[in-house]
Design a protein around this motif. Structure first.
Motif, PDB file in Angstrom:
ATOM      1  N   ILE A   1       5.374   3.337   2.442  1.00 53.08           N
ATOM      2  CA  ILE A   1       4.910   2.080   1.853  1.00 53.08           C
ATOM      3  C   ILE A   1       4.720   1.082   2.993  1.00 53.08           C
ATOM      4  CG2 ILE A   1       5.463   0.154   0.329  1.00 53.08           C
ATOM      5  CD1 ILE A   1       4.929   2.673  -1.211  1.00 53.08           C
ATOM      6  N   SER A   2       3.601   0.378   2.968  1.00 52.74           N
ATOM      7  CA  SER A   2       3.375  -0.648   3.989  1.00 52.74           C
ATOM      8  C   SER A   2       2.984  -1.960   3.315  1.00 52.74           C
ATOM      9  CB  SER A   2       2.276  -0.210   4.959  1.00 52.74           C
ATOM     10  OG  SER A   2       1.013  -0.200   4.318  1.00 52.74           O
TER      11      SER A   2
ATOM     12  N   PHE B   1       0.853  -1.191   0.000  1.00 52.64           N
ATOM     13  CA  PHE B   1       0.000   0.000   0.000  1.00 52.64           C
ATOM     14  C   PHE B   1       0.891   1.245   0.000  1.00 52.64           C
ATOM     15  CE2 PHE B   1      -3.247  -2.934   0.929  1.00 52.64           C
ATOM     16  CZ  PHE B   1      -4.494  -2.293   0.831  1.00 52.64           C
ATOM     17  N   LEU B   2       0.454   2.246  -0.734  1.00 49.48           N
ATOM     18  CA  LEU B   2       1.134   3.546  -0.780  1.00 49.48           C
ATOM     19  C   LEU B   2       0.339   4.534   0.069  1.00 49.48           C
ATOM     20  CD1 LEU B   2       2.964   5.822  -2.042  1.00 49.48           C
ATOM     21  CD2 LEU B   2       1.327   5.863  -3.949  1.00 49.48           C
ATOM     22  N   HIS B   3       1.046   5.313   0.913  1.00 48.91           N
ATOM     23  CA  HIS B   3       0.393   6.275   1.803  1.00 48.91           C
ATOM     24  C   HIS B   3       1.052   7.644   1.648  1.00 48.91           C
ATOM     25  CE1 HIS B   3      -1.188   2.691   3.882  1.00 48.91           C
ATOM     26  NE2 HIS B   3       0.062   2.244   3.865  1.00 48.91           N
ATOM     27  N   TYR B   4       0.246   8.687   1.755  1.00 48.38           N
ATOM     28  CA  TYR B   4       0.789  10.048   1.741  1.00 48.38           C
ATOM     29  C   TYR B   4      -0.296  11.028   2.196  1.00 48.38           C
ATOM     30  CZ  TYR B   4      -1.621   9.835  -2.785  1.00 48.38           C
ATOM     31  OH  TYR B   4      -2.556   9.643  -3.775  1.00 48.38           O
TER      32      TYR B   4
ATOM     33  N   SER C   1      -4.469   6.290   1.195  1.00 48.90           N
ATOM     34  CA  SER C   1      -3.914   4.936   1.259  1.00 48.90           C
ATOM     35  C   SER C   1      -4.350   4.198   0.006  1.00 48.90           C
ATOM     36  CB  SER C   1      -4.391   4.207   2.518  1.00 48.90           C
ATOM     37  OG  SER C   1      -3.874   4.825   3.678  1.00 48.90           O
ATOM     38  N   ILE C   2      -3.396   3.886  -0.848  1.00 49.04           N
ATOM     39  CA  ILE C   2      -3.654   3.336  -2.174  1.00 49.04           C
ATOM     40  C   ILE C   2      -3.147   1.897  -2.236  1.00 49.04           C
ATOM     41  CG2 ILE C   2      -3.276   3.629  -4.644  1.00 49.04           C
ATOM     42  CD1 ILE C   2      -4.760   5.974  -3.360  1.00 49.04           C
ATOM     43  N   ARG C   3      -4.055   0.949  -2.531  1.00 49.08           N
ATOM     44  CA  ARG C   3      -3.628  -0.433  -2.768  1.00 49.08           C
ATOM     45  C   ARG C   3      -3.056  -0.501  -4.180  1.00 49.08           C
ATOM     46  NH1 ARG C   3      -5.932  -5.536  -4.598  1.00 49.08           N
ATOM     47  NH2 ARG C   3      -4.927  -7.246  -3.454  1.00 49.08           N
ATOM     48  N   ILE C   4      -1.754  -0.720  -4.272  1.00 52.43           N
ATOM     49  CA  ILE C   4      -1.062  -0.594  -5.550  1.00 52.43           C
ATOM     50  C   ILE C   4      -1.555  -1.624  -6.564  1.00 52.43           C
ATOM     51  CG2 ILE C   4       1.214  -0.852  -6.640  1.00 52.43           C
ATOM     52  CD1 ILE C   4       2.373   0.536  -4.171  1.00 52.43           C
TER      53      ILE C   4
END
Length: 799
Positions: free
Chosen positions: A708-709, A624-627, A671-674
């Protein structure tokens, strides 16, 4: 000794991140608003001329005072018979012009304009208020061998006999006309040297011409038919806009119309040896680029108009120690522009001060002229008795008062308050010293101070990979001790050595591809065994420079695209245009943002791209991408700008988020599920495009808290609405936990550096009563259910 912590959750790094301030707060003091008045501009007038410029005053023989204010469409005359309700008598129309200047002579008011073909406007007030007449005088002149008709001038001054016109058509210089001979069509007398004079002031037999980049000239006019330049002097910012002399002509005070410029004080008693005595600029906005415009001397005080900063009254009885003693601000947008107050007039018999704001018109102010209380002395090094230059001397007061010591260790400052005051002395590399002292208005206290140097120690250690225990080379290192920061890079074997001042410090390390970590040390001796272990992953709060790239295309030098730094406030249309700081609970106080240089209008009709370094997600199962971002757009037309965020895996790029609605705050964490957009690869990158599309607007954008998680995590503070409630907050001994639909079974309390202090079982409706062991301060309360985080809240423990 030191304590090691790894930063995994979102942290507030208080030692590194100083609290950001909101809009520069200035207290209005010793200047009280009596009235504010405007005129109605015709709808047909272009918007750039619906503004005001200079202001002057005139007194009728019956004692009625009048305010004379210029605007884009003419010269407006207000009766101040009742100062609390200025009454518009007439607006004398003229050419459309953003520049007007007015002065008076007997029953006449004279106006010049720097646009159009008005020449010299002569307004006859002899029959006012019943009747006002006017005429435009446009003489044919021949000066310095050049023949021309007088249509435009920028400025004028009038003494008891003559009118002095500056910034006019023709060869340049100051043109002198005899009003005593004919106030309607005054004959030409003479002119000063033919260089551009922007502004002019006359005292006794001296003419002071402000010549912008050529400084100011002192011209001997004892023979009015033969003006003779006897001195030329540059001012501190090399753009002399205006000058005004003291009543005795011994001192001259100047403004430079430049961002962050000063009011200068000069001793001009000997034109062959002009001495600069002091410089002044408003302390509340000293670092915000405010621009001084016009200074006027009145009975030992300087009444000064500042763009975006209002009216300042400065005690100049001691010209070598200028002290602000009154302030009134009319403008609440962004500092450092040409908005706000244009002119000031302090010479009405009633004592009222007039001011003209470019947007909001005439201000009638009641001043209190207060004498300053002065503090002067020298500062030395306590270890060797040497004189210290650059020591900051600052009063801990609501009133502005600060300075710094010169190359002889001398300082001079003052305050608009007397009585017991506290003053601090500080220089980089020395212990701060704070002293209580009794001040008295119109008196000077002499004080000699000695500062003790800070000790310097060496911090050395190693940065290791937590999973392999191997060294990490070229990892950025910072050691932070209050305001002191030292940076380094780890060597090939992961080692580092940094010299830093004594005291409580943080040693932090990071590198792209790792989550930063730090050690907390109490530095009272050199330390050689610091070990910082970094875990694999991606986390960037931008305290370190990991190599994000900015592409501003072909934008000009004024453009302010993405940049890494600490965002200050920006205001548009009386409201914040950005959050005035980075996200609250991350590492440090930096982010990427547009417009960091402070010019809000620079981001117009342009675009700026921010691109991340490559990140490798090939080993992740479900990344997951977070910002966090903000995006703000505004302007005359309906906003149509956007912030587009793209994700690439090296083979293709997709749009993952597009933001067009304008908000001046950090938005909820994205929070984006890549895998919903792309196949994760070893060549991932993020790209943010902020642009002004279509209609012209300003925009502001920001990015912070990149991470990134593996799977969805709630490691960051939950900023969304939660059904969990904790109270009271702040608390002293206990906290109660309530929730209508969320179950909890365990709690953790960590400090701002991520250290776990308390943990235990808890249920909704219960009370945490173990908290008396905590010291007063700020903490994070994490609530869990079945080993899953269900709430992450900030709590404050009070005494």
């Amino acid at each position: 000794m030191y304590r090691l912590s790894a930063i995994i959750a979102l942290l507030l790094f208080e030692i590194v991140g100083s609290p950001y301030t909101a809009q520069a707060q200035q207290e209005d003091f010793n200047l009280a608003l009596t009235a504010n008045a405007q005129i109605d501009f015709p709808d047909t007038i272009p918007s750039q001329y619906k503004s005001y410029n200079d202001v002057w005053g005139w007194v009728h023989p019956d004692g009625t005072e009048y305010a004379i204010m210029g605007s884009g469409i003419g010269t407006s005359i207000f009766s101040l018979e009742d100062p609390s309700e200025p009454k518009l008598l007439i607006t004398v129309p003229g050419a459309l012009s953003n520049w007007r200047d007015m002065k008076s002579f007997q029953s006449y008011i004279y106006t010049v304009a720097d646009e159009g073909r008005d020449g010299l406007l002569v307004i006859d007030m002899s029959a006012a208020p019943d009747s006002v007449t006017w005429s435009f005088w446009k003489p044919d002149l021949n000066i310095a061998g050049q023949s021309f008709k007088l249509f435009q001038c920028h400025n004028l001054y009038i003494d008891s006999t003559y009118a002095y016109l500056a910034g006019c058509d023709g060869p340049g210089g100051v043109y002198i006309f005899d009003l005593a001979a004919d106030p309607i069509s005054p004959p030409f007398v003479s002119a000063s040297d033919p260089i551009y004079a922007h502004d002019v002031y006359v005292k006794n037999d001296k003419l002071y011409a402000s010549n912008l980049s050529q400084g100011f000239s002192i011209v001997d006019i004892s023979d009015i038919t033969n003006p003779r330049t006897i001195a030329v002097q540059a001012t501190t910012r090399n753009f002399t806009h205006n000058a005004w002399a003291s009543d005795d002509g011994q001192f001259l005070f100047t403004t430079d119309e430049r961002s962050g410029a000063y009011v200068d004080a000069y001793d001009v008693s000997n034109p062959d040896e002009i001495l600069r005595l002091d410089i002044y600029r408003p302390l509340a906005t000293e670092d915000l680029g405010v621009i001084p415009h016009n200074v006027h001397y009145y009975q030992g005080y300087l009444v000064t108009s500042y763009y975006t900063d209002g009216i300042k009254i400065i005690d100049a009885h001691q010209p070598d120690n200028l002290v602000e003693v009154a302030s009134y601000d009319t403008y609440f947008f962004r500092d450092g522009t040409f908005g706000g107050v244009w002119g000031a007039y302090p010479y009405l018999p009633s004592g009222l001060v007039l001011a003209s704001d470019r947007s909001t018109g005439l201000y009638v102010l009641q001043p209190t002229y207060q004498r300053a209380a002065y503090l002067e002395g020298i500062v030395r090094d306590s270890s060797d008795n040497s004189l210290l230059q650059g020591v900051s001397v600052e009063f801990e007061s609501e009133r502005p008062g600060s300075t710094s010591s010169d190359d002889q260790g001398r300082y001079s400052t003052g305050l608009a308050d007397d009585g017991q005051q506290r003053v601090s002395f500080f220089k980089f590399g020395y212990h701060r010293k704070t002293i209580d002292i009794a001040l008295q208005s119109d008196s000077t206290v002499m004080l000699e101070v000695a500062l003790k140097p800070l000790q310097t120690f060496v911090v050395s250690g190693t940065v290791l990979d937590e999973s392999t225990n191997g060294p990490i080379a070229n990892a950025p290192i910072l050691v932070q001790n209050g305001i002191y920061r030292e940076d380094a890079l780890s060597a090939e074997d992961g080692t580092f050595t940094v010299a830093v001042f004594e005291g409580q410090s943080i040693v932090a390390a990071g590198k792209w591809g790792y989550v930063h970590g730090f050690a907390d040390i109490d530095l009272d001796q050199s330390i050689s065994d610091v070990v910082i272990r970094l875990s694999n992953g991606y986390r960037d709060d931008f305290m370190f420079d990991y190599g994000w790239q900015v592409d501003n295309g072909s934008q000009g030098s004024l453009f302010q695209g993405w940049d890494r730094g600490e965002p200050g406030y920006a205001i548009y249309d009386a409201a914040f245009a950005n959050p005035n700081g980075d996200i609250e609970n991350d590492f440090g106080n930096l982010c990427y943002a547009t417009g960091l240089a402070g010019n809000l209008s620079a981001n117009i009709s342009d675009s700026s791209i921010l691109s991340s370094p490559i990140f490798d997600l090939s080993g992740y199962t479900d990344p997951f991408l977070h910002y966090f971002v903000w995006f703000y757009a505004n302007g005359v037309n309906p906003p149509d700008d956007k912030l587009d965020i793209y994700l690439s895996n090296g083979n293709e790029e997709v749009l993952i988020e597009s933001i067009s609605d304008s908000r001046s705050e950090w938005r909820e964490r994205s929070s984006i599920r890549i895998a919903d957009f792309l196949v994760p690869t070893a060549q991932m990158s993020l790209r943010l495009l902020a642009e002004d599309e279509g209609n012209v607007h300003i925009y502001e954008a920001g990015l912070d808290g990149f991470a990134i998680s593996e799977g969805l995590t709630t490691a960051y503070e939950n900023k969304s609405t939660s059904t969990i409630k904790i109270f009271p907050n702040p608390f002293t001994h206990t906290l109660s936990v309530e929730s209508t639909d969320t179950q909890v079974d365990r709690f953790y309390i960590t400090d701002l550096l991520g250290r776990q202090l308390l943990r235990g079982p808890v249920t909704a409706g219960s009370t945490l009563d173990q908290l008396q062991v905590l010291r007063p301060g700020t903490y994070f309360l994490t609530l869990m259910k079945d080993r899953q985080v269900v709430g992450n809240l900030k709590v404050v423990k009070m005494e």
